[in-house]
Design a protein around this motif. Sequence first.
Motif, PDB file in Angstrom:
ATOM      1  N   CYS A 177       0.806  -1.213   0.148  1.00  0.00           N
ATOM      2  CA  CYS A 177       0.034   0.026  -0.089  1.00  0.00           C
ATOM      3  C   CYS A 177       1.012   1.243  -0.183  1.00  0.00           C
ATOM      4  N   LEU A 178       0.199   2.331  -0.073  1.00  0.00           N
ATOM      5  CA  LEU A 178       0.867   3.752  -0.028  1.00  0.00           C
ATOM      6  C   LEU A 178       0.529   4.504   1.217  1.00  0.00           C
ATOM      7  N   ALA A 179       1.277   5.048   1.822  1.00  0.00           N
ATOM      8  CA  ALA A 179       0.924   6.138   3.040  1.00  0.00           C
ATOM      9  C   ALA A 179       1.189   7.521   2.453  1.00  0.00           C
ATOM     10  N   VAL A 180       0.254   8.258   2.683  1.00  0.00           N
ATOM     11  CA  VAL A 180       0.313   9.707   2.241  1.00  0.00           C
ATOM     12  C   VAL A 180      -0.181  10.488   3.338  1.00  0.00           C
ATOM     13  N   PRO A 181       0.253  11.654   3.390  1.00  0.00           N
ATOM     14  CA  PRO A 181      -0.081  12.638   4.556  1.00  0.00           C
ATOM     15  C   PRO A 181      -1.774  12.853   4.233  1.00  0.00           C
ATOM     16  N   CYS A 243       5.715  15.198   5.123  1.00  0.00           N
ATOM     17  CA  CYS A 243       7.313  15.344   4.686  1.00  0.00           C
ATOM     18  C   CYS A 243       7.450  14.445   3.287  1.00  0.00           C
ATOM     19  N   GLY A 244       6.404  13.561   2.982  1.00  0.00           N
ATOM     20  CA  GLY A 244       6.583  13.018   1.749  1.00  0.00           C
ATOM     21  C   GLY A 244       5.543  11.495   2.009  1.00  0.00           C
ATOM     22  N   LEU A 245       5.749  10.684   1.011  1.00  0.00           N
ATOM     23  CA  LEU A 245       4.945   9.500   0.733  1.00  0.00           C
ATOM     24  C   LEU A 245       6.147   8.289   1.094  1.00  0.00           C
ATOM     25  N   THR A 246       5.444   7.200   1.457  1.00  0.00           N
ATOM     26  CA  THR A 246       6.243   5.911   1.743  1.00  0.00           C
ATOM     27  C   THR A 246       5.174   4.853   1.375  1.00  0.00           C
ATOM     28  N   THR A 247       5.873   3.580   1.274  1.00  0.00           N
ATOM     29  CA  THR A 247       5.497   2.563   0.943  1.00  0.00           C
ATOM     30  C   THR A 247       4.947   1.835   2.394  1.00  0.00           C
ATOM     31  N   LEU A 248       3.812   0.846   2.583  1.00  0.00           N
ATOM     32  CA  LEU A 248       3.470   0.439   3.431  1.00  0.00           C
ATOM     33  C   LEU A 248       3.057  -1.370   3.346  1.00  0.00           C
ATOM     34  N   PRO A 249       3.642  -2.159   3.840  1.00  0.00           N
ATOM     35  CA  PRO A 249       2.915  -3.356   3.881  1.00  0.00           C
ATOM     36  C   PRO A 249       1.408  -3.405   4.433  1.00  0.00           C
TER      37      PRO A 249
END
Length: 308
Positions: A177-181, A243-249
């Motif tokens: 998945c994708l984690a976004v603010p 501060c940005g986006l990151t992937t997430l299991p």
Amino acid sequence: MDFGDVSLVALRVFREVAERGTLTAAAAALGYTQSAVSRQIASLERVAGTPVLDRRPGGVRLTAGGNVVLRRAIAVLDQIDAAGRELAGLPADGGSVRLGWFPSAGAVLVPRAVAELRRTHPAVRVTTREGTTPVLVRALRAGTVDLAVLGSVPPFRPPDSETPALRLKTLAERTLCLAVPAGHPLAGADVVDVADLRGQRWIAGPSGEDTLMGVWPGLDERPEIAHTARDWLAKLNLVAAGCGLTTLPASLVEAVPPGVRVVTVRGGPSERRRVVLARLPGPLSEPAALLAEALRRVATGVPDRADD
């Protein structure tokens, strides 16, 4: 020279080197100088009559003789340690299990599995340690952990090429998945297109591990890495701060902090992640088998029989 003349100190040092992967790291863990570690390894090789380590620029690897010595050293040292515990009036080692786990498994899977085992089998003692995959694989082979929960990415290769091959069991396979603010333009949708990820700023793992860990795989551009962090919770808090986006299991979705939205990415190759339980071949002790079953139940969402 008879191998029966080998010292326990040399065996302990050798096991530490096998686990740490370098003489320098083993020396730091033991509180020895590197030269002292080298002397112990040299004394072991003299007694064994064969090299036990293949010294390489990036560290050491066990030779065929080293694998034989390590396998026997584990058994000897475990028995010596068990005798010490018995003499001290402590419980025997038969009621304990040692678990290693990769960082994100500590958010949900490992705590819940350990809690379930404490509820169903309170006499079993569980000790755990966090580590990267190479560290945990070496610990398995050195006999300092009994089980290891590892993360695996496509094409899902074995974690090492040593023999005997590790026994691997997939506990779960889920999408990435994708984690976004929460205030990000992409946060308003449950599903975003992979094309929308172009030009984004990313929060990734530190260099020296995998600099793209945290960046959506397969992007057709050079990603802008705004921040690096090893800890998954630090990454998510940076996301929450905008501060940005990151992937997430997907297994971590329920553990995200406030200020983070989790979305699904559409388009491009299907991204999957596996959680794998690794161990050496051979029969499991009863405590290890009980913990392995608890991990399986938590990972698959199967309730314990007591709750059926």
